[in-house]
Structure formats: structure tokens, C-alpha cells
Design a protein around this motif. Structure first.
Motif, short mmCIF file in Angstrom:
data_model
loop_
_atom_site.label_atom_id
_atom_site.label_comp_id
_atom_site.label_asym_id
_atom_site.label_seq_id
_atom_site.Cartn_x
_atom_site.Cartn_y
_atom_site.Cartn_z
N ARG A 50 58.16 37.97 39.23
CA ARG A 50 56.83 37.73 39.81
C ARG A 50 56.92 37.53 41.31
O ARG A 50 56.12 38.05 42.07
N SER A 54 54.85 40.30 43.31
CA SER A 54 53.50 39.85 43.63
C SER A 54 53.02 40.17 45.06
O SER A 54 51.81 40.31 45.25
N GLN A 58 47.97 42.19 42.80
CA GLN A 58 47.74 41.23 41.73
C GLN A 58 48.36 41.75 40.43
O GLN A 58 48.00 42.82 39.95
N ILE A 59 49.28 40.98 39.88
CA ILE A 59 49.94 41.36 38.64
C ILE A 59 49.03 41.01 37.48
O ILE A 59 48.65 39.85 37.29
N TYR A 79 49.95 46.23 37.21
CA TYR A 79 49.08 45.79 38.30
C TYR A 79 47.62 46.06 37.94
O TYR A 79 47.31 46.79 37.01
#
Length: 101
Positions: A50, A54, A58-59, A79
């Protein structure tokens, strides 16, 4: 390209299977928002991934498939948009980007 915990990561955009029915509108194609990351070190955690991915967007979802208490050495990162996935792929596939934890 990018190194995480001493392992050079291999990134690819996920594609729909050849025998799957492809949607008529390209906007509905969710497969290009997902990356597959191979050669992930067994010491790497979801938090590490992450942290690495990131900054590019935005994941929506990060999945680290597990087998008997350890992950299997690859991950899926989805994403929100196709552009964010492409940005991560381009930035982390270049030989200059090196991240070591």
C-alpha cells in the motif's frame, strides 16, 4: 524496475481471459484498473505494498493471495481508474524507481 525487500517487482496490467465475454463499452472494462505484481518478497506485507502503490492513486482493493500462513509471492492491486493503474505501471516499471524497505 522497482525493488521491494530485495526483490525486483514485475508489474503487468491484468486482462480479461481470452474466452471471457468482453464488454462492448470500454468504460465498463474493469480489468485495466487492476495490476498484477509478481516476485513479491515473502517478507513484504500488505502495508508495504500500500505504501509503495498509494502515491499513484486511490487503491480500491489490494489482495495478497495466501497459502498456509504466507502469501504466494504475488499481489493484485486495483485502482479506482485506469489512468491511476497506468501511472503506477509506468512509474514503477522504470529502472530508476527503486524502493527498498
Amino acid at each position: 524496475g522497482t525493488v521491494l525487500d530485495g526483490h525486483a517487482l514485475i508489474l503487468q496490467l491484468c486482462r480479461a481471459k481470452k474466452d471471457a465475454v468482453l464488454p462492448k463499452k470500454i468504460e465498463n472494462d474493469k480489468s485495466s484498473t487492476k495490476l498484477i505484481v509478481r516476485n513479491v518478497a515473502f517478507e513484504a506485507t500488505e502495508k508495504d505494498l500500500r505504501q509503495l502503490f498509494s502515491p499513484f492513486g486511490q487503491i480500491k482493493r489490494l489482495r495478497l493471495p495466501m497459502r498456509i500462513g504466507k502469501h504466494r509471492g504475488f499481489a493484485f492491486i486495483e485502482y479506482m481508474t485506469k489512468q491511476e493503474a497506468r501511472n503506477a505501471l509506468e512509474a514503477l516499471s522504470t529502472p530508476i524507481s527503486t524502493v527498498v524497505t
